[in-house]
Scaffold this motif. Structure first.
Motif, PDB file in Angstrom:
ATOM      1  N   LYS A 104     -11.909  14.826   9.063  1.00 44.35           N
ATOM      2  CA  LYS A 104     -12.012  15.258   7.670  1.00 44.35           C
ATOM      3  C   LYS A 104     -13.233  16.150   7.472  1.00 44.35           C
ATOM      4  O   LYS A 104     -13.162  17.187   6.802  1.00 44.35           O
ATOM      5  N   ALA A 105     -14.352  15.762   8.077  1.00 42.06           N
ATOM      6  CA  ALA A 105     -15.586  16.546   7.931  1.00 42.06           C
ATOM      7  C   ALA A 105     -15.453  17.934   8.555  1.00 42.06           C
ATOM      8  O   ALA A 105     -16.142  18.871   8.139  1.00 42.06           O
ATOM      9  N   CYS A 106     -14.554  18.057   9.524  1.00 48.34           N
ATOM     10  CA  CYS A 106     -14.379  19.334  10.223  1.00 48.34           C
ATOM     11  C   CYS A 106     -13.159  20.106   9.730  1.00 48.34           C
ATOM     12  O   CYS A 106     -12.783  21.133  10.314  1.00 48.34           O
ATOM     13  N   GLY A 107     -12.537  19.600   8.675  1.00 51.11           N
ATOM     14  CA  GLY A 107     -11.431  20.326   8.071  1.00 51.11           C
ATOM     15  C   GLY A 107     -10.103  20.226   8.803  1.00 51.11           C
ATOM     16  O   GLY A 107      -9.232  21.078   8.616  1.00 51.11           O
ATOM     17  N   ILE A 108      -9.943  19.171   9.618  1.00 53.36           N
ATOM     18  CA  ILE A 108      -8.659  18.986  10.322  1.00 53.36           C
ATOM     19  C   ILE A 108      -8.122  17.577  10.041  1.00 53.36           C
ATOM     20  O   ILE A 108      -7.713  16.862  10.952  1.00 53.36           O
ATOM     21  N   GLY A 109      -8.155  17.209   8.776  1.00 54.31           N
ATOM     22  CA  GLY A 109      -7.764  15.861   8.382  1.00 54.31           C
ATOM     23  C   GLY A 109      -6.370  15.459   8.822  1.00 54.31           C
ATOM     24  O   GLY A 109      -6.154  14.340   9.314  1.00 54.31           O
ATOM     25  N   GLU A 110      -5.389  16.345   8.667  1.00 57.50           N
ATOM     26  CA  GLU A 110      -4.008  16.013   9.040  1.00 57.50           C
ATOM     27  C   GLU A 110      -3.880  15.799  10.541  1.00 57.50           C
ATOM     28  O   GLU A 110      -3.203  14.883  10.999  1.00 57.50           O
ATOM     29  N   HIS A 111      -4.526  16.656  11.307  1.00 57.27           N
ATOM     30  CA  HIS A 111      -4.495  16.505  12.765  1.00 57.27           C
ATOM     31  C   HIS A 111      -5.174  15.197  13.172  1.00 57.27           C
ATOM     32  O   HIS A 111      -4.702  14.506  14.096  1.00 57.27           O
ATOM     33  N   ALA A 112      -6.265  14.848  12.507  1.00 57.90           N
ATOM     34  CA  ALA A 112      -6.992  13.617  12.820  1.00 57.90           C
ATOM     35  C   ALA A 112      -6.127  12.391  12.571  1.00 57.90           C
ATOM     36  O   ALA A 112      -6.204  11.403  13.313  1.00 57.90           O
ATOM     37  N   ILE A 113      -5.291  12.428  11.535  1.00 60.52           N
ATOM     38  CA  ILE A 113      -4.372  11.312  11.261  1.00 60.52           C
ATOM     39  C   ILE A 113      -3.421  11.120  12.437  1.00 60.52           C
ATOM     40  O   ILE A 113      -3.157   9.990  12.865  1.00 60.52           O
ATOM     41  N   LYS A 114      -2.928  12.227  12.991  1.00 61.34           N
ATOM     42  CA  LYS A 114      -2.027  12.140  14.150  1.00 61.34           C
ATOM     43  C   LYS A 114      -2.767  11.599  15.376  1.00 61.34           C
ATOM     44  O   LYS A 114      -2.234  10.777  16.124  1.00 61.34           O
ATOM     45  N   CYS A 115      -4.003  12.040  15.568  1.00 58.17           N
ATOM     46  CA  CYS A 115      -4.808  11.552  16.695  1.00 58.17           C
ATOM     47  C   CYS A 115      -5.086  10.056  16.572  1.00 58.17           C
ATOM     48  O   CYS A 115      -5.019   9.313  17.557  1.00 58.17           O
ATOM     49  N   ARG A 116      -5.368   9.616  15.345  1.00 58.81           N
ATOM     50  CA  ARG A 116      -5.627   8.192  15.136  1.00 58.81           C
ATOM     51  C   ARG A 116      -4.373   7.372  15.446  1.00 58.81           C
ATOM     52  O   ARG A 116      -4.458   6.307  16.083  1.00 58.81           O
ATOM     53  N   LYS A 117      -3.234   7.856  15.011  1.00 60.54           N
ATOM     54  CA  LYS A 117      -1.974   7.147  15.258  1.00 60.54           C
ATOM     55  C   LYS A 117      -1.699   7.037  16.749  1.00 60.54           C
ATOM     56  O   LYS A 117      -1.303   5.977  17.248  1.00 60.54           O
ATOM     57  N   GLU A 118      -1.930   8.111  17.473  1.00 58.44           N
ATOM     58  CA  GLU A 118      -1.726   8.119  18.927  1.00 58.44           C
ATOM     59  C   GLU A 118      -2.672   7.133  19.604  1.00 58.44           C
ATOM     60  O   GLU A 118      -2.274   6.369  20.491  1.00 58.44           O
ATOM     61  N   PHE A 119      -3.929   7.151  19.184  1.00 60.99           N
ATOM     62  CA  PHE A 119      -4.943   6.259  19.750  1.00 60.99           C
ATOM     63  C   PHE A 119      -4.564   4.794  19.529  1.00 60.99           C
ATOM     64  O   PHE A 119      -4.545   3.993  20.460  1.00 60.99           O
TER      65      PHE A 119
END
Length: 261
Positions: A104-119
């Motif tokens: 979120k701080a780096c402006g890629i919130g949607e991508h981070a949600i996908k990364c969290r789900k994968e993790f």
């Protein structure tokens, strides 16, 4: 965006999010992925050269309280009004949440949600397999030999132990890090000894010296040579690299159960 990381676990979180190209500087100990070694190095994580850091004109600096003593760096970042966020993960869920925070701080919130789900999907898969082990062996994790430091209950290695079908020998102590002694370890009778000394390469750890400690010859782990010399980067840093460590250790403990993971 120009990002600076001042501890290895943060650098690895940045990489998991695909943000390594945005890194412009790291601490001396950050070594994963390999390409970060070519970036400007700002000193050991507890003695960051703040003048050099500031000269890189970062849009965001990532610090972490998972490194004891990092407070001094954080105070200096605040004093200089350098944009920063401070992480403090102690569990796999904390690491997953930090992916969202950094994303979120780096402006890629949607991508981070996908990364969290994968993790978390990998975490849950490992946990489901580990739960099938009817008699989980006990693991003595050694972060430092003298004085002895080992993870307590409030630490990612307690969770990782369960994920690999085992049990942290010191999961009864409500601390993140426990200072104890060799005699206490003998009394607890670990089934396996896991050496992962912070900041020490595998080839610098000699299990033969461990066997010579007073009364350690009484331990089943020593008698059966159940001593693992592990890569500290895969176990001592609260980052997504822990998943690689978990898979590796699971394969050593229960190769039939975890085959194909």
């Amino acid at each position: 965006m120009r990002i600076v990381s001042i501890c290895p676990s943060n650098t690895e979180i940045i990489d998991y999010l695909g943000l390594t190209p945005a890194l412009v500087g790291v601490d001396d100990y950050s070594d994963y992925p390999g390409e970060v070694k070519s970036l400007p190095q700002l000193g050991p994580d507890l003695s960051i050269n703040m003048d050099k850091l500031e000269s890189l004109k970062p849009d965001l600096v990532l610090s972490s309280l998972s490194v004891p003593g990092m407070e001094k760096n954080i105070e200096e970042l605040e004093k200089r009004k350098i944009p920063h966020i401070t992480l403090n993960p102690q569990s796999f869920t904390d690491i997953a949440d930090d992916l969202l925070t950094v994303g979120k701080a780096c402006g890629i919130g949607e991508h981070a949600i996908k990364c969290r789900k994968e993790f978390m999907s990998t975490v849950d898969s490992l946990k489901s397999i580990g739960a099938k082990v009817s008699h989980p062996p006990s693991l003595y994790w050694e972060w430092w030999p003298k004085p002895v430091f080992t993870p307590g209950k409030i630490n990612w290695l307690t969770e990782l132990s369960e994920m690999v079908g085992a049990k942290n020998l010191f999961d009864d102590v409500e601390l993140a890090s426990v200072q104890t002694d060799w005699e206490d370890v003998v009394r607890r009778k670990p089934d396996y000894i896991c050496l992962a000394w912070v900041g020490v390469r595998q080839d610098r750890m000699n299990p033969e010296l461990v066997k010579k400690r007073p009364r350690w010859s009484e331990l089943q782990a020593v008698q059966q040579d159940q001593i693992f010399v592990l890569e500290e980067a895969l176990y001592c840093r609260p980052s997504p690299l822990l998943l690689k460590g978990a898979v590796k250790l699971a394969g050593l403990l229960h190769p039939d159960l975890y085959r194909g993971i």
